[in-house]
Design a protein around this motif. Structure first.
Motif, mmCIF file in Angstrom:
data_model
loop_
_atom_site.group_PDB
_atom_site.id
_atom_site.type_symbol
_atom_site.label_atom_id
_atom_site.label_comp_id
_atom_site.label_asym_id
_atom_site.label_seq_id
_atom_site.Cartn_x
_atom_site.Cartn_y
_atom_site.Cartn_z
ATOM 1 N N ASP A 35 46.082 62.038 41.575
ATOM 2 C CA ASP A 35 46.668 63.150 40.826
ATOM 3 C C ASP A 35 48.187 63.136 40.848
ATOM 4 O O ASP A 35 48.839 64.126 40.496
ATOM 5 C CB ASP A 35 46.148 64.485 41.354
ATOM 6 N N ASP A 36 48.774 62.000 41.237
ATOM 7 C CA ASP A 36 50.228 61.850 41.223
ATOM 8 C C ASP A 36 50.757 62.099 39.809
ATOM 9 O O ASP A 36 50.193 61.586 38.833
ATOM 10 C CB ASP A 36 50.593 60.430 41.684
ATOM 11 N N PRO A 37 51.812 62.885 39.649
ATOM 12 C CA PRO A 37 52.310 63.197 38.296
ATOM 13 C C PRO A 37 52.816 61.986 37.523
ATOM 14 O O PRO A 37 53.009 62.075 36.307
ATOM 15 C CB PRO A 37 53.436 64.202 38.558
ATOM 16 N N ARG A 38 53.009 60.865 38.169
ATOM 17 C CA ARG A 38 53.421 59.658 37.459
ATOM 18 C C ARG A 38 52.238 58.980 36.757
ATOM 19 O O ARG A 38 52.436 58.034 35.990
ATOM 20 C CB ARG A 38 54.095 58.685 38.419
ATOM 21 N N LEU A 39 51.032 59.466 37.031
ATOM 22 C CA LEU A 39 49.850 58.989 36.316
ATOM 23 C C LEU A 39 49.549 59.996 35.209
ATOM 24 O O LEU A 39 49.468 61.196 35.449
ATOM 25 C CB LEU A 39 48.654 58.874 37.252
ATOM 26 N N SER A 40 49.382 59.516 33.988
ATOM 27 C CA SER A 40 49.164 60.378 32.833
ATOM 28 C C SER A 40 47.692 60.349 32.438
ATOM 29 O O SER A 40 47.112 59.273 32.265
ATOM 30 C CB SER A 40 50.032 59.898 31.665
ATOM 31 N N TYR A 41 47.095 61.538 32.303
ATOM 32 C CA TYR A 41 45.692 61.641 31.896
ATOM 33 C C TYR A 41 45.593 62.378 30.563
ATOM 34 O O TYR A 41 46.238 63.402 30.366
ATOM 35 C CB TYR A 41 44.873 62.402 32.942
ATOM 36 N N GLU A 42 44.759 61.854 29.691
ATOM 37 C CA GLU A 42 44.439 62.520 28.431
ATOM 38 C C GLU A 42 42.939 62.777 28.422
ATOM 39 O O GLU A 42 42.144 61.866 28.617
ATOM 40 C CB GLU A 42 44.832 61.641 27.247
ATOM 41 N N GLY A 43 42.551 64.017 28.211
ATOM 42 C CA GLY A 43 41.148 64.385 28.280
ATOM 43 C C GLY A 43 40.913 65.365 29.408
ATOM 44 O O GLY A 43 41.817 65.701 30.174
ATOM 45 N N ARG A 44 39.692 65.827 29.517
ATOM 46 C CA ARG A 44 39.357 66.889 30.478
ATOM 47 C C ARG A 44 38.767 66.290 31.751
ATOM 48 O O ARG A 44 37.801 65.523 31.697
ATOM 49 C CB ARG A 44 38.356 67.854 29.840
ATOM 50 N N TYR A 45 39.317 66.649 32.895
ATOM 51 C CA TYR A 45 38.894 66.105 34.192
ATOM 52 C C TYR A 45 39.067 67.177 35.262
ATOM 53 O O TYR A 45 39.649 68.244 35.023
ATOM 54 C CB TYR A 45 39.710 64.859 34.543
ATOM 55 N N ALA A 46 38.584 66.892 36.461
ATOM 56 C CA ALA A 46 38.708 67.808 37.596
ATOM 57 C C ALA A 46 39.446 67.114 38.722
ATOM 58 O O ALA A 46 39.336 65.898 38.902
ATOM 59 C CB ALA A 46 37.329 68.258 38.072
ATOM 60 N N VAL A 47 40.208 67.886 39.493
ATOM 61 C CA VAL A 47 40.906 67.364 40.672
ATOM 62 C C VAL A 47 40.225 67.912 41.919
ATOM 63 O O VAL A 47 40.021 69.123 42.044
ATOM 64 C CB VAL A 47 42.401 67.748 40.663
ATOM 65 N N GLY A 48 39.839 67.015 42.829
ATOM 66 C CA GLY A 48 39.150 67.407 44.036
ATOM 67 C C GLY A 48 40.098 67.752 45.171
ATOM 68 O O GLY A 48 41.325 67.580 45.061
ATOM 69 N N PRO A 49 39.562 68.219 46.291
ATOM 70 C CA PRO A 49 40.397 68.651 47.420
ATOM 71 C C PRO A 49 41.193 67.529 48.072
ATOM 72 O O PRO A 49 42.200 67.785 48.728
ATOM 73 C CB PRO A 49 39.371 69.254 48.397
ATOM 74 N N ALA A 50 40.751 66.294 47.902
ATOM 75 C CA ALA A 50 41.452 65.151 48.496
ATOM 76 C C ALA A 50 42.353 64.468 47.473
ATOM 77 O O ALA A 50 42.667 63.284 47.611
ATOM 78 C CB ALA A 50 40.458 64.154 49.067
ATOM 79 N N HIS A 51 42.778 65.208 46.437
ATOM 80 C CA HIS A 51 43.634 64.685 45.362
ATOM 81 C C HIS A 51 42.919 63.630 44.515
ATOM 82 O O HIS A 51 43.573 62.883 43.786
ATOM 83 C CB HIS A 51 44.943 64.114 45.926
ATOM 84 N N ASP A 52 41.594 63.573 44.619
ATOM 85 C CA ASP A 52 40.832 62.662 43.773
ATOM 86 C C ASP A 52 40.710 63.251 42.373
ATOM 87 O O ASP A 52 40.736 64.457 42.184
ATOM 88 C CB ASP A 52 39.441 62.425 44.370
ATOM 89 N N VAL A 53 40.591 62.384 41.395
ATOM 90 C CA VAL A 53 40.424 62.798 40.001
ATOM 91 C C VAL A 53 39.011 62.425 39.573
ATOM 92 O O VAL A 53 38.610 61.261 39.648
ATOM 93 C CB VAL A 53 41.466 62.120 39.092
ATOM 94 N N ARG A 54 38.243 63.436 39.130
ATOM 95 C CA ARG A 54 36.831 63.247 38.797
ATOM 96 C C ARG A 54 36.627 63.340 37.285
ATOM 97 O O ARG A 54 37.093 64.278 36.648
ATOM 98 C CB ARG A 54 35.972 64.268 39.535
ATOM 99 N N LEU A 55 35.905 62.358 36.739
ATOM 100 C CA LEU A 55 35.703 62.239 35.302
ATOM 101 C C LEU A 55 34.226 62.394 34.966
ATOM 102 O O LEU A 55 33.394 61.656 35.493
ATOM 103 C CB LEU A 55 36.193 60.876 34.803
#
Length: 359
Positions: A35-55
């Motif tokens: 979930d680092d702001p230098r990574l750009s995501y397009e689309g709908r996703y969830a961020v988990g408690p360990a900063h993981d990005v779930r698709l």
């Protein structure tokens, strides 16, 4: 040995050790949280408690820019049916299958560090598994993210909107292997209009019931409010993505088991539209005909179209439109539109969207 030489040797040794340490430091990988702001995501996703990005939804796109020799993405998949497309520096994309459990995808592998643009797109649809990005190792530096288009489109639907069946049916091919969200009408239209694209779609689901006639499941009015379509704990914040226009292609699965009750279908659809208008009050909304339904046995296509017109009449909003699509054949044994037919659907929808938006 002179005193001068005794002083020179330790200094030379120290300089050599410093150079070795420096080169080792440069080569060492930096681990970046997904979930680092230098990574750009397009689309709908969830961020988990360990900063993981779930698709969970299709079409979610990760973009990053690096000055690096190697980039490796760590992830966890809930099934063997999660597929991605990976492209580096705009080169033709290659397809990647992720297997259930923990794995690592090499996004970049080069002999020397240089600037690169990386794009990774989830191309399989919602029922084919949740994938979780857990970490990113970079042999080099992450650069500021690429800018996303200011225009935003949202498409809500079922497997048609997910891009299922765009690869023609053939012996041995599974549904996940034949799905590609990048070939869906929504993502094609967004590319043509220079807009971001969010696909909130789930194969087999409808407005009031799924393809089997089951009502007690997450149909569109339910999964619309979620970041992960089958996880009610992941509520989506609509303020994070306010679309300029919305396309909805639903009804195919509601009509799968026969013609649904008009009042039930229309009233549920009206309430769904009002929910969407609450989140995007200024966006034109297009109710898109099913390209699969026909009148072959019973008049499903005609009745569904009439139901959509009744929804529009009841909502009574100048922002709500009926976007007509013709029927498409799909491939043998599968009515889902293939890639060329999804392109033709895009051709039909493009002037409708452009006229309403002034784009």
């Amino acid at each position: 040995m002179s005193a001068a030489l005794r002083h020179i040797r330790p200094v030379s040794l120290l300089l050599g050790m410093t150079a070795l340490i420096a080169s080792t430091t440069v080569a060492r990988a930096a681990t970046v949280q997904p979930d680092d702001p230098r990574l750009s995501y397009e689309g709908r996703y969830a961020v988990g408690p360990a900063h993981d990005v779930r698709l969970g939804f299709p079409g979610i796109t990760l973009r990053l820019r690096v000055n690096a020799s190697a980039v490796r993405l760590k992830l966890h998949a809930s099934s063997n049916d999660v597929f991605f497309k990976l492209s580096v520096d705009g080169q033709p994309a290659r397809k990647i299958r992720v297997h259930q459990g923990d794995s690592e995808i090499p996004l970049l592998a080069a002999s020397t560090a240089a600037e690169h643009a990386i794009e990774l797109i989830r191309i399989t649809e919602s029922w084919e598994g949740v994938c979780e990005f857990t970490g990113l190792d970079v042999d080099g530096t992450i650069l500021p993210p690429p800018a996303l288009p200011s225009r935003k489109l949202l498409f809500i639907g079922d497997s048609i909107t997910c891009g299922e069946g765009v690869v023609p049916n053939a012996p041995g091919l599974t549904a996940p292997e034949r799905t590609d969200a990048t070939e869906s009408y929504g993502m094609k239209l967004a590319r043509r209009l220079g807009a971001q694209c969010e696909l909130v779609s789930y194969g087999g689901r409808g407005v009031i019931r799924d393809w089997q006639g089951i009502r007690a499941t997450n149909n569109a009015p339910q999964f619309y409010e979620l970041a992960l379509p089958d996880d009610p704990k992941t509520r989506w914040n609509p303020a994070t993505y306010v679309p300029d226009a919305i396309g909805i292609c639903l009804g195919t699965n509601d009509f799968s088991q026969g013609i649904p009750d008009e009042n039930e279908f229309v009233n549920a659809y009206v309430e769904f539209i009002r929910k969407i208008q609450r989140d995007a009050p200024h966006a034109p909304i297009f109710l898109i005909d099913s390209p699969i339904l026909t009148d072959a046995d019973i008049p499903k296509r005609t009745v569904c179209g009439a139901y959509l017109d009744e929804v529009i009449r009841k909502v009574d909003s100048p922002l709500l439109h009926h976007a007509h699509l013709r029927h498409y054949q799909g491939s043998e044994g599968d009515g889902h539109p293939v890639a060329a037919e999804q392109t033709s659907m895009t051709d039909e929808l493009e002037p409708v969207f452009r006229k309403a938006l002034g784009w």
